[in-house]
Design a protein around this motif. Structure first.
Motif, PDB file in Angstrom:
ATOM      1  N   ALA A  40       1.827 -17.416   2.319  1.00  0.00           N
ATOM      2  CA  ALA A  40       1.418 -16.245   1.538  1.00  0.00           C
ATOM      3  C   ALA A  40       2.541 -15.801   0.614  1.00  0.00           C
ATOM      4  CB  ALA A  40       1.002 -15.106   2.469  1.00  0.00           C
ATOM      5  N   SER A  74      -5.271 -12.061   2.358  1.00  0.00           N
ATOM      6  CA  SER A  74      -4.791 -10.702   2.614  1.00  0.00           C
ATOM      7  C   SER A  74      -3.779 -10.296   1.545  1.00  0.00           C
ATOM      8  CB  SER A  74      -4.166 -10.602   4.006  1.00  0.00           C
ATOM      9  OG  SER A  74      -5.126 -10.846   5.015  1.00  0.00           O
ATOM     10  N   ALA A  75      -2.947 -11.246   1.122  1.00  0.00           N
ATOM     11  CA  ALA A  75      -2.006 -10.971   0.031  1.00  0.00           C
ATOM     12  C   ALA A  75      -2.753 -10.665  -1.267  1.00  0.00           C
ATOM     13  CB  ALA A  75      -1.066 -12.158  -0.166  1.00  0.00           C
ATOM     14  N   LEU A 108       2.992  -6.219   4.455  1.00  0.00           N
ATOM     15  CA  LEU A 108       2.360  -7.485   4.821  1.00  0.00           C
ATOM     16  C   LEU A 108       2.704  -7.774   6.270  1.00  0.00           C
ATOM     17  CD1 LEU A 108       2.795 -10.189   2.001  1.00  0.00           C
ATOM     18  CD2 LEU A 108       0.657  -9.246   2.892  1.00  0.00           C
ATOM     19  N   ILE A 143       7.790  -5.015  -1.017  1.00  0.00           N
ATOM     20  CA  ILE A 143       6.859  -5.403   0.036  1.00  0.00           C
ATOM     21  C   ILE A 143       7.606  -5.530   1.358  1.00  0.00           C
ATOM     22  CG2 ILE A 143       5.091  -7.038   0.741  1.00  0.00           C
ATOM     23  CD1 ILE A 143       4.589  -5.671  -2.008  1.00  0.00           C
ATOM     24  N   VAL A 162       7.772  -7.027   4.868  1.00  0.00           N
ATOM     25  CA  VAL A 162       7.215  -8.248   5.457  1.00  0.00           C
ATOM     26  C   VAL A 162       7.511  -8.261   6.946  1.00  0.00           C
ATOM     27  CG1 VAL A 162       7.269 -10.776   5.439  1.00  0.00           C
ATOM     28  CG2 VAL A 162       7.532  -9.500   3.288  1.00  0.00           C
ATOM     29  N   MET A 165      -4.287 -15.154   5.705  1.00  0.00           N
ATOM     30  CA  MET A 165      -3.057 -14.473   5.297  1.00  0.00           C
ATOM     31  C   MET A 165      -2.909 -14.494   3.783  1.00  0.00           C
ATOM     32  SD  MET A 165      -0.269 -12.986   6.725  1.00  0.00           S
ATOM     33  CE  MET A 165      -0.221 -11.719   5.448  1.00  0.00           C
ATOM     34  N   MET A 183       2.690 -16.510   7.348  1.00  0.00           N
ATOM     35  CA  MET A 183       3.307 -15.601   6.382  1.00  0.00           C
ATOM     36  C   MET A 183       4.001 -16.368   5.262  1.00  0.00           C
ATOM     37  SD  MET A 183       3.918 -12.493   5.409  1.00  0.00           S
ATOM     38  CE  MET A 183       3.690 -11.391   6.806  1.00  0.00           C
ATOM     39  N   MET A 237      -3.909  -7.195  -1.064  1.00  0.00           N
ATOM     40  CA  MET A 237      -2.780  -6.304  -1.318  1.00  0.00           C
ATOM     41  C   MET A 237      -2.580  -6.090  -2.813  1.00  0.00           C
ATOM     42  SD  MET A 237       1.258  -6.847  -0.359  1.00  0.00           S
ATOM     43  CE  MET A 237       1.482  -8.068  -1.678  1.00  0.00           C
ATOM     44  N   PHE A 274      -1.625  -5.091   5.217  1.00  0.00           N
ATOM     45  CA  PHE A 274      -2.492  -6.241   4.951  1.00  0.00           C
ATOM     46  C   PHE A 274      -2.121  -7.366   5.898  1.00  0.00           C
ATOM     47  CE2 PHE A 274      -2.063  -3.571   1.303  1.00  0.00           C
ATOM     48  CZ  PHE A 274      -3.358  -3.444   0.835  1.00  0.00           C
ATOM     49  N   GLN A 275      -3.132  -7.910   6.578  1.00  0.00           N
ATOM     50  CA  GLN A 275      -2.885  -8.946   7.566  1.00  0.00           C
ATOM     51  C   GLN A 275      -4.148  -9.769   7.783  1.00  0.00           C
ATOM     52  OE1 GLN A 275      -3.035  -5.789  11.142  1.00  0.00           O
ATOM     53  NE2 GLN A 275      -2.892  -7.887  11.856  1.00  0.00           N
TER      54      GLN A 275
END
Length: 359
Positions: A25, A301-302, A74, A9, A11, A298, A22, A305, A277-278
């Motif tokens: 998440a 969003s994870a 992410l 991932i 980041v 957030m 972040m 993902m 993804f955000q």
């Protein structure tokens, strides 16, 4: 996926409250890693207004290479009002990534979580669970950085192509079909302005062609102004909606407002191979560093993902993990968590702690 079966991932924490939302998440994903057979490898990289201020570039080439190599990206939030390009436009790596990776499908879910206030009367009883799909590489945004300004006027050009629109509609119909299998109505609404502009009549014609190939999906067509009025009266009547880039930019913010605010809204920008993804919210520099930011968007969003990775790699455990995160968020709010975003006393750490406890 890499040889050791760890999902790599990329980041990109970004600017303002981006890094603050972040971290929760990533904590949630680390909890998933400890309690499932899923493994993650997180690599952090620079992107955003702060990096532009320091180097003159919104993203280094190394960030682009990382994103190309990763299984998913992410992104926190990027841009600061005080940091701009010479033409006075904001630093927006999130938009640049959409163009670079051809991320044509902007997926913006809006689901009202029980216990979260909505400005719409009756929403608490009838619920809101819809998805705005925003074409993310064309429309009016195709003119970004290319507009012509003279002393007398300014001109931007809207672009709609067959190639991108056909892919967008296929994606949208497939999503509607997936939602139907999961118990939702599975309907799809094309939102345009086909009564005024030839470009949108062209857009609608391609939607109609796609509808013939997906006869099991109930379809509708609405002009964007009428759709806006209906959304603030009866949002529970909508399931999946697909539209041009600028219309989607506006309506996705509006639907986020229907479910408690921008901090509650996750998003994804998806292409044929890559996806970012955000959360839908911005960098909120006015609350940066104060622990007030709502990390829910957030975190969700994870979860999006994981669902995308499940579909991409055939990983059922990833889909289950995404659903587990959503259930944990629901449970945290059902137990009384209330972010400062809509009048509560709970900050970033409180929300994160409640979701982790619910897992």
């Amino acid at each position: 996926m890499s040889a050791n079966n760890a999902l790599h991932i990329a980041v990109l924490p970004g600017d303002g409250i981006g890094p603050e939302v972040m971290e929760p998440a990533l904590e949630v994903l680390r909890r998933i890693e400890k309690t499932t057979d899923l493994k993650f490898r997180f690599t952090e990289a620079a992107a955003g207004a702060n990096h532009y201020r320091e180097t003159g570039k919104s993203m280094p080439d190394s960030t682009i290479r990382l994103c190309e190599e990763a299984d998913a990206i992410l992104l926190g939030a990027c841009g600061l009002p005080s940091v701009r390009y010479p033409d006075n436009t904001e630093i927006m790596p999130q938009v640049e990534l959409r163009f670079h990776f051809d991320l044509y499908a902007g997926v913006r879910p809006a689901r009202l979580i029980p216990g979260v206030p909505s400005p719409i009367v009756g929403a608490d009883a009838l619920g809101i669970d819809l998805v705005v799909i925003r074409e993310s590489t064309e429309g009016l945004f195709a003119s970004m950085g290319k507009g012509v300004v003279t002393h007398e006027d300014a001109r931007e050009t809207l672009v709609i192509t067959r190639k991108t629109s056909e892919r967008l509609f296929e994606f949208s119909f497939r999503l509607a079909e997936r939602r139907k299998k999961r118990g939702r109505p599975g309907g799809l609404t094309c939102v345009d302005k086909a009564n005024v502009f030839k470009a949108f009549a062209f857009f609608r014609e391609m939607f109609d062609e796609a509808a013939k190939r997906h006869a099991d999906v109930k379809t509708d067509r609405l002009y964007v102004d009428a759709c806006s009025a209906m959304l603030v009266k009866r949002p529970w009547d909508f399931d999946v909606m697909v539209m041009e880039n600028m219309f989607g930019d506006i309506l996705s913010d509006m639907t986020a407002g229907l479910i408690g605010g921008m901090g509650m809204a996750p998003s994804a920008d998806i292409g044929d191979r890559y996806a970012v993804f955000q959360p839908c919210h911005g960098t909120a520099p006015d609350i940066m560093g104060q622990g007030k930011a709502n990390p829910t968007g957030m975190i969700l969003s994870a979860a999006m993902m994981l669902d995308w990775l499940a579909d991409k790699h055939g990983l059922e455990s990833a889909a289950e993990a995404g659903e587990r995160i959503e259930r944990a968020v629901d449970k945290a709010y059902a137990q009384g968590i209330k972010p400062m975003e809509f009048g509560g006393k709970n900050g970033t750490a409180d929300v994160a702690k409640a979701v982790l406890a619910a897992m």
